[in-house]
Write a protein that holds these residues in place. Structure first.
Motif, PDB file in Angstrom:
ATOM      1  N   ILE A  98       0.862  -1.187   0.000  1.00  0.00           N
ATOM      2  CA  ILE A  98       0.000   0.000   0.000  1.00  0.00           C
ATOM      3  C   ILE A  98       0.896   1.233   0.000  1.00  0.00           C
ATOM      4  CG2 ILE A  98      -1.725   1.336   1.254  1.00  0.00           C
ATOM      5  CD1 ILE A  98      -2.735  -1.304   2.439  1.00  0.00           C
ATOM      6  N   VAL A  99       0.733   2.062  -1.035  1.00  0.00           N
ATOM      7  CA  VAL A  99       1.488   3.310  -1.151  1.00  0.00           C
ATOM      8  C   VAL A  99       0.500   4.465  -1.062  1.00  0.00           C
ATOM      9  CG1 VAL A  99       3.021   4.699  -2.589  1.00  0.00           C
ATOM     10  CG2 VAL A  99       3.189   2.196  -2.651  1.00  0.00           C
ATOM     11  N   GLU A 100       0.712   5.345  -0.103  1.00  0.00           N
ATOM     12  CA  GLU A 100      -0.181   6.491   0.079  1.00  0.00           C
ATOM     13  C   GLU A 100       0.524   7.776  -0.313  1.00  0.00           C
ATOM     14  OE1 GLU A 100      -1.305   6.196   4.197  1.00  0.00           O
ATOM     15  OE2 GLU A 100      -3.071   4.984   3.725  1.00  0.00           O
ATOM     16  N   THR A 101      -0.090   8.542  -1.185  1.00  0.00           N
ATOM     17  CA  THR A 101       0.398   9.878  -1.524  1.00  0.00           C
ATOM     18  C   THR A 101      -0.703  10.877  -1.181  1.00  0.00           C
ATOM     19  OG1 THR A 101      -0.454   9.882  -3.793  1.00  0.00           O
ATOM     20  CG2 THR A 101       1.712   8.865  -3.440  1.00  0.00           C
ATOM     21  N   LYS A 102      -0.427  12.148  -1.321  1.00  0.00           N
ATOM     22  CA  LYS A 102      -1.425  13.167  -0.995  1.00  0.00           C
ATOM     23  C   LYS A 102      -2.653  13.082  -1.887  1.00  0.00           C
ATOM     24  CE  LYS A 102       1.802  16.597   0.889  1.00  0.00           C
ATOM     25  NZ  LYS A 102       2.371  17.963   0.725  1.00  0.00           N
ATOM     26  N   SER A 103      -2.452  12.701  -3.133  1.00  0.00           N
ATOM     27  CA  SER A 103      -3.559  12.715  -4.091  1.00  0.00           C
ATOM     28  C   SER A 103      -4.201  11.356  -4.346  1.00  0.00           C
ATOM     29  CB  SER A 103      -3.076  13.281  -5.428  1.00  0.00           C
ATOM     30  OG  SER A 103      -1.995  12.491  -5.932  1.00  0.00           O
ATOM     31  N   CYS A 104      -3.476  10.272  -4.044  1.00  0.00           N
ATOM     32  CA  CYS A 104      -3.990   8.952  -4.437  1.00  0.00           C
ATOM     33  C   CYS A 104      -3.378   7.851  -3.574  1.00  0.00           C
ATOM     34  CB  CYS A 104      -3.658   8.706  -5.912  1.00  0.00           C
ATOM     35  SG  CYS A 104      -4.492   7.287  -6.637  1.00  0.00           S
ATOM     36  N   LYS A 105      -4.110   6.766  -3.462  1.00  0.00           N
ATOM     37  CA  LYS A 105      -3.617   5.599  -2.746  1.00  0.00           C
ATOM     38  C   LYS A 105      -3.470   4.454  -3.743  1.00  0.00           C
ATOM     39  CE  LYS A 105      -5.510   7.078   1.648  1.00  0.00           C
ATOM     40  NZ  LYS A 105      -5.658   8.469   1.168  1.00  0.00           N
ATOM     41  N   TYR A 106      -2.326   3.774  -3.708  1.00  0.00           N
ATOM     42  CA  TYR A 106      -2.031   2.685  -4.633  1.00  0.00           C
ATOM     43  C   TYR A 106      -1.979   1.379  -3.847  1.00  0.00           C
ATOM     44  CZ  TYR A 106      -0.531   6.713  -7.370  1.00  0.00           C
ATOM     45  OH  TYR A 106      -0.491   7.928  -8.019  1.00  0.00           O
ATOM     46  N   ILE A 107      -2.763   0.413  -4.274  1.00  0.00           N
ATOM     47  CA  ILE A 107      -2.804  -0.889  -3.617  1.00  0.00           C
ATOM     48  C   ILE A 107      -2.318  -1.927  -4.616  1.00  0.00           C
ATOM     49  CG2 ILE A 107      -4.261  -2.622  -2.512  1.00  0.00           C
ATOM     50  CD1 ILE A 107      -6.140  -0.294  -1.700  1.00  0.00           C
ATOM     51  N   LEU A 108      -1.203  -2.575  -4.305  1.00  0.00           N
ATOM     52  CA  LEU A 108      -0.590  -3.554  -5.208  1.00  0.00           C
ATOM     53  C   LEU A 108      -0.843  -4.953  -4.669  1.00  0.00           C
ATOM     54  CD1 LEU A 108       0.972  -0.767  -5.474  1.00  0.00           C
ATOM     55  CD2 LEU A 108       2.893  -2.128  -6.300  1.00  0.00           C
ATOM     56  N   LEU A 109      -1.400  -5.805  -5.500  1.00  0.00           N
ATOM     57  CA  LEU A 109      -1.771  -7.152  -5.087  1.00  0.00           C
ATOM     58  C   LEU A 109      -1.125  -8.198  -5.988  1.00  0.00           C
ATOM     59  CD1 LEU A 109      -5.600  -6.464  -4.716  1.00  0.00           C
ATOM     60  CD2 LEU A 109      -3.938  -6.548  -2.861  1.00  0.00           C
ATOM     61  N   PRO A 110      -0.798  -9.373  -5.445  1.00  0.00           N
ATOM     62  CA  PRO A 110      -0.248 -10.440  -6.294  1.00  0.00           C
ATOM     63  C   PRO A 110      -1.297 -10.900  -7.309  1.00  0.00           C
ATOM     64  CG  PRO A 110      -0.747 -11.263  -4.097  1.00  0.00           C
ATOM     65  CD  PRO A 110      -0.914  -9.776  -4.041  1.00  0.00           C
ATOM     66  N   GLY A 111      -0.839 -11.453  -8.423  1.00  0.00           N
ATOM     67  CA  GLY A 111      -1.751 -11.850  -9.491  1.00  0.00           C
ATOM     68  C   GLY A 111      -2.528 -13.131  -9.267  1.00  0.00           C
TER      69      GLY A 111
END
Length: 419
Positions: A138-151
């Motif tokens: 989980i990467v959080e920035t001021k404008s957006c949150k990115y959630i990376l999941l295994p395939g």
């Protein structure tokens, strides 16, 4: 709050793998009140991935990515996110330890490239993966949150349920609660017509119909500040639907399947079931035994594909086959009579038909299917005309066999209870 889903992998673009992850994620997002505006697939290409990240992040709050977290060079999802967010990759000690333990349990040694999976963008949060070596991120920035999941779905789905949904719920100030009313024996257009007044008047909760194979699902969804209030809003709408559709509703629980409802009906009435299949070739018995608890009600599944097996196994008369043919009302009836007698089951269901694409005639076209049901000696046979390819005809046959079994069991129970 809105989200987009980016599935990463050239194998998805080539059609080598069916993309079930997007459907799974979008369904779960909807259930917790997060709107999924777009889905896309990007190949294993850094430039195209970062371009897509730029486009998606300009219009949504959450970006969920699946795939590309493996140990090989073409796995570049987190590298793409790190590059786009201008974050260096650093080793996460907990993830490295988890990878070591994973290989120890399997009695294997990790290769050098496995340690790549322990690297995450600086400041990001690693999400434990008990079912594989790639942690979620989980990467959080001021404008957006990115959630990376295994395939792999076997890793993605439990991770999403156990870790990501609680995280996402914490971001929402309102929740959605849904109840699904599952209906059989009525088509989607007829269902919609019968609830048009409710649809026209809807505000909160909302009402939506979905056509499934041989079924219609009505999803009632309420938005509220907490689950208790949302359930309170949904309850009267579901009650009204129950009054309108009565026994055509087999459940109001999302996780209950049609076959599960038949098994539960049999269990509650201490009844057993068997199957005699021709064109479905065991698919019906497979649907039944796919449910936990089937062993308490399911006695036997017979696949009588040839005329000889119909005669030898369940006693279909040669004269009946010669006069009416294997695909006939008469043969379907004799199949359930013989099946019930052979297996000593309370309920027996038969299927015989022409699934195609060959074998049809003017009198008996492809898609003609007869389904029989014998409940304690009372035999019912219905004729169906299905369309579609071989797999669809067989699938529709199985669903309608379960529907007929349910109808006949309910009819029997009603007569026993009320005379």
């Amino acid at each position: 709050m809105n989200a987009e889903i980016i599935c990463v992998g050239t194998e998805l673009l080539l059609g080598n793998i069916v993309n079930t992850n997007a459907a799974f994620i979008s369904e779960r997002l909807s259930a917790i009140g997060i709107d999924c505006y777009r889905q896309c697939v990007v190949g294993d290409n850094m430039k195209r991935l970062t371009e897509q990240l730029a486009e998606s992040s300009s219009r949504c709050d959450i970006i969920i990515l699946s795939g590309g977290l493996g140990p090989t060079e073409d796995d570049m999802t987190k590298e793409g996110v790190a590059e786009f967010c201008k974050l260096p990759l650093v080793e996460d000690k907990a993830s490295r330890k988890a990878i070591e333990e994973y290989f120890e349990k399997k009695g294997k040694k990790p290769t050098e490239n496995n340690w790549k999976q322990a690297m995450i963008p600086k400041g990001a949060r690693a999400v434990e993966n008990p079912n594989g070596t790639a942690p979620g991120i989980i990467v959080e920035t001021k404008s957006c949150k990115y959630i990376l999941l295994p395939g792999p779905p076997g890793e993605l789905e439990p991770m999403f349920e156990n870790s990501i949904i609680p995280y996402l719920k914490g971001l929402c100030d309102r929740i959605l609660f849904s109840r699904t009313v599952k209906i059989v024996g009525i088509g989607e257009s007829s269902v919609e017509t019968q609830i048009k007044d409710m649809i026209d008047a809807q505000t909160n909760p909302t009402i939506a119909t979905y056509a499934k194979t041989g079924e219609v699902h009505i999803r009632v969804t309420a938005s509220a500040s907490d689950e208790k209030e949302a359930k309170k809003l949904v309850k009267p709408v579901v009650k009204e639907l129950k009054e309108r559709f009565a026994n055509n509703i087999y459940t109001t629980e999302e996780e209950v399947t049609l076959e599960r409802s038949v098994i539960d009906l049999l269990l509650s009435n201490k009844m057993t079931i068997s199957t005699v299949e021709s064109c479905t070739g065991g698919l019906l018995s497979g649907r039944i035994v796919g449910e936990s608890g089937a062993s308490d009600v399911f006695k036997c599944g017979l696949t009588t594909y040839s005329n000889k097996s119909k005669r030898k196994l369940v006693g279909v008369k040669k004269g009946t086959l010669d006069k009416y043919g294997a695909v006939s009302r008469q043969v379907a009836a004799e199949m359930v009579k013989g099946g019930a007698s052979l297996t000593k089951s309370d309920v027996c269901v038969s299927v015989t038909g022409i699934a195609g694409p060959t074998g049809g005639t003017e009198d008996k076209p492809v898609g003609l299917v007869y389904i029989g049901c014998n409940v304690k000696g009372k035999v019912t046979v219905k004729e169906f005309h299905f369309s579609g390819n071989r797999n669809k005809i067989r699938s529709l046959s199985v669903t309608n066999a379960l529907i007929l079994a349910r109808e006949c069991i309910l009819e029997y129970i009603s007569k026993v209870n009320f005379g």
